[in-house]
Design a protein around this motif. Structure first.
Motif, PDB file in Angstrom:
ATOM      1  N   SER A  34       2.263   8.630  -2.749  1.00 26.59           N
ATOM      2  CA  SER A  34       1.511   9.323  -1.709  1.00 26.59           C
ATOM      3  C   SER A  34       2.442  10.256  -0.934  1.00 26.59           C
ATOM      4  CB  SER A  34       0.872   8.318  -0.749  1.00 26.59           C
ATOM      5  OG  SER A  34      -0.071   7.510  -1.421  1.00 26.59           O
ATOM      6  N   GLU A  92     -11.034  11.600  -2.462  1.00 24.59           N
ATOM      7  CA  GLU A  92      -9.802  10.946  -2.910  1.00 24.59           C
ATOM      8  C   GLU A  92      -9.767  10.801  -4.429  1.00 24.59           C
ATOM      9  OE1 GLU A  92     -12.660   7.492  -2.516  1.00 24.59           O
ATOM     10  OE2 GLU A  92     -12.400   9.530  -1.798  1.00 24.59           O
ATOM     11  N   ARG A  96      -7.247  13.166  -7.215  1.00 23.09           N
ATOM     12  CA  ARG A  96      -6.421  12.532  -8.240  1.00 23.09           C
ATOM     13  C   ARG A  96      -6.692  13.071  -9.641  1.00 23.09           C
ATOM     14  NH1 ARG A  96      -6.635   8.625  -4.166  1.00 23.09           N
ATOM     15  NH2 ARG A  96      -4.859   7.180  -4.143  1.00 23.09           N
ATOM     16  N   ARG A 124      -6.174  14.177  -1.545  1.00 22.86           N
ATOM     17  CA  ARG A 124      -6.015  12.731  -1.724  1.00 22.86           C
ATOM     18  C   ARG A 124      -5.426  12.087  -0.475  1.00 22.86           C
ATOM     19  NH1 ARG A 124      -1.509  10.077  -5.881  1.00 22.86           N
ATOM     20  NH2 ARG A 124      -1.236   8.148  -4.698  1.00 22.86           N
ATOM     21  N   TYR A 125      -4.394  12.716   0.083  1.00 27.23           N
ATOM     22  CA  TYR A 125      -3.705  12.180   1.266  1.00 27.23           C
ATOM     23  C   TYR A 125      -4.667  12.047   2.448  1.00 27.23           C
ATOM     24  CZ  TYR A 125      -0.864  12.315   5.514  1.00 27.23           C
ATOM     25  OH  TYR A 125      -0.345  12.056   6.753  1.00 27.23           O
ATOM     26  N   ASP A 128      -7.160   9.008   1.744  1.00 34.39           N
ATOM     27  CA  ASP A 128      -6.432   7.740   1.755  1.00 34.39           C
ATOM     28  C   ASP A 128      -6.036   7.364   3.187  1.00 34.39           C
ATOM     29  OD1 ASP A 128      -6.665   7.520  -0.962  1.00 34.39           O
ATOM     30  OD2 ASP A 128      -4.587   8.047  -1.417  1.00 34.39           O
ATOM     31  N   THR A 129      -5.615   8.354   3.955  1.00 29.60           N
ATOM     32  CA  THR A 129      -5.268   8.114   5.360  1.00 29.60           C
ATOM     33  C   THR A 129      -6.503   7.711   6.157  1.00 29.60           C
ATOM     34  OG1 THR A 129      -3.474   9.741   5.227  1.00 29.60           O
ATOM     35  CG2 THR A 129      -4.243   9.133   7.423  1.00 29.60           C
ATOM     36  N   GLU A 132      -7.201   4.089   5.501  1.00 27.57           N
ATOM     37  CA  GLU A 132      -6.190   3.255   6.163  1.00 27.57           C
ATOM     38  C   GLU A 132      -6.457   3.121   7.658  1.00 27.57           C
ATOM     39  OE1 GLU A 132      -2.519   5.142   5.274  1.00 27.57           O
ATOM     40  OE2 GLU A 132      -2.609   4.713   3.116  1.00 27.57           O
ATOM     41  N   ILE A 198      -9.323   2.168  -6.206  1.00 26.22           N
ATOM     42  CA  ILE A 198      -9.902   3.331  -5.533  1.00 26.22           C
ATOM     43  C   ILE A 198     -11.409   3.385  -5.788  1.00 26.22           C
ATOM     44  CG2 ILE A 198      -9.823   5.844  -5.329  1.00 26.22           C
ATOM     45  CD1 ILE A 198      -7.287   4.388  -4.397  1.00 26.22           C
TER      46      ILE A 198
END
Length: 477
Positions: A34, A92, A96, A124-125, A128-129, A132, A198
């Motif tokens: 990542s 996301e 990828r 993607r970042y 994913d963030t 989270e 994912i």
């Protein structure tokens, strides 16, 4: 903007850290790490914020790429996620597996003089963030509707449609023949491109939002298609295309010559912890074998890189055109070459050798001729150029055609096109049967995941318009 953006002149392109080829050959984990926050902000700031964003123009989803790059550069990631997810159900996933080198990044304005913005990695970042930090909330319709929609197929088109329809307030049930949600996302695409957690995370998210799933469904068998139509106010067919194209020639029926999807499903099931007899027996296991993969698309790339990770003795990709004319992502070719795959370009199989089991592929060299009806250069064999490749396992990755759905569903009134895909009204997505719609590859033909997402979202919007015209929103009973 000038302070935070337009830094492509001073900052070089940087992808997230990629694991070494030696490391990634040993497992099915994703090959890219990542982005660290500082790197994501820096790479987003390289965007030129051009007046005509060709990245968005060439994105099937028309994603607002320059806008969420600017928000990322400014550290406003929650807003960037909201904007990204407004046009894309699964950013996301697209970040990828999309072939960005052929879509957004390949059409980036700064690509001509500077390397393009790393759009996919930033996409993607962002999401994913968002996961989270708890920014990804379950679907919460503003108003509930009593109508129900049944969706056949839990692949990208079906799931994208389910999300949109549920957000409109409909009661949505998705039916799928497999025991997990995701279709090719879970069983076709290897973990080194898309880790299965994912996809499973999105399954849970859809369920939390009220989408229901019926897995192991046998539509046309135990569950008749007519019964499904009676149960729901509308039915959307989003089955994808799974009928593998075959190849003839002497010896083409020998044991050891297998279909790409069978090989990939077996590998993915094993990675998910399933017991897979065909893998344990060696039938669909490349370990210790000389492997030849026939084809040049993304499925072929998935197969060669999977065989490498199964500890094949050698892996060769046989493709009848050259590198520049292959349909697969050149980024995937580069990764495969790094991992030890040999590419034999401008070569096509002529016959298969062996008695009780395949032992080799007899191939012939090709050269490119004049463009054919599709606009691509035709390929013609070179006389006297035959050669032999040793092979214990041959994988056919030649693309996919639609299954015969009228027969499978026992519904002869479903009308097909000349290509065998379902015929639909291009505006309403409705098939020849009233209240039955279709979207994704079963309409378009084998294509990219991002196009399936686009089609699913558009079909959901069309179904919503039909219901709105018939009756305004009302409370569910």
């Amino acid at each position: 903007m000038a302070e935070r953006m337009l830094k492509f002149i001073s900052l070089p392109q940087q992808m997230p850290q990629k694991r070494t080829a030696e490391e990634r050959r040993k497992d099915f984990d994703e090959i890219y790490e990542s982005f660290v926050p500082e790197a994501a902000v820096a790479q987003a700031s390289r965007c030129s914020q051009c007046g005509i964003p060709f990245c968005s123009v060439h994105c099937p989803l028309s994603n607002n790429i320059p806008d969420w790059l600017k928000l990322t550069a400014e550290g406003r990631l929650e807003e960037a996620y909201e904007l990204s997810s407004a046009t894309n159900t699964f950013p996301e996933i697209c970040g990828r597996i999309c072939p960005q080198d052929r879509l957004c990044e390949g059409n980036c304005v700064i690509e001509k003089g500077f390397e393009s913005v790393t759009i996919g990695a930033v996409e993607r970042y962002i999401t994913d963030t968002a996961f989270e930090n708890g920014w990804v909330k379950p679907i919460a319709p503003l108003a509930a509707r009593s109508e129900s929609v049944g969706i056949i197929g839990a692949g990208p088109a079906g799931l994208a449609a389910a999300e949109k329809l549920r957000s409109f307030g409909y009661q949505v049930t998705v039916y799928d023949r497999h025991d997990r949600v995701g279709g090719l996302l879970i069983y076709g695409i290897p973990g080194f491109k898309l880790e299965k957690e994912i996809v499973l995370r999105r399954w849970k998210w859809l369920e939390e939002g009220g989408v229901k799933f019926v897995l192991g469904a046998d539509i046309g068998g135990e569950t008749s298609f007519s019964a499904l139509r009676e149960k729901h106010n509308a039915v959307l067919i989003a089955t994808g295309v799974y009928n593998a194209r075959d190849i003839g020639g002497p010896g083409s029926g020998l044991p050891g010559i297998v279909k790409a999807l069978d090989f990939l499903i077996t590998s993915n099931r094993r990675s998910l912890g399933d017991v897979v007899p065909d893998y344990d027996s060696g039938l669909l296991n490349a370990s210790g074998k000389d492997v030849v993969v026939i084809g040049g698309g993304d499925t072929a790339m998935d197969c060669v890189r999977t065989a490498i990770r199964q500890d094949a003795k050698s892996v060769t990709c046989l493709y009848r055109r050259d590198k520049q004319n292959m349909p697969g992502s050149l980024r995937e070719v580069k990764n495969a070459e790094e991992e030890g795959v040999t590419f034999t370009w401008l070569s096509a199989p002529e016959s298969f050798l062996g008695d009780e089991h395949v032992t080799g592929v007899r191939a012939v060299r090709m050269h490119l001729g004049l463009p054919d009806a599709s606009g691509r250069q035709s390929v013609e064999p070179i006389e006297g150029s035959a050669f032999t490749l040793k092979a214990d396992l041959v994988i056919k990755a030649l693309g996919y055609d639609p299954e015969d759905l009228p027969t499978a569903f026992n519904e002869p009134e479903l009308t097909l096109t000349g290509w065998g895909t379902l015929k639909v009204n291009p505006r309403s997505f409705e098939t020849s049967l009233s209240g039955v719609y279709a979207a994704g590859d079963i309409v378009r033909g084998a294509s990219l995941v991002v196009w399936a997402i686009r089609d699913g979202r558009d079909a959901a919007a069309a179904i919503h318009r039909q219901f709105q015209a018939a009756r305004p929103a009302q409370a569910a009973e």
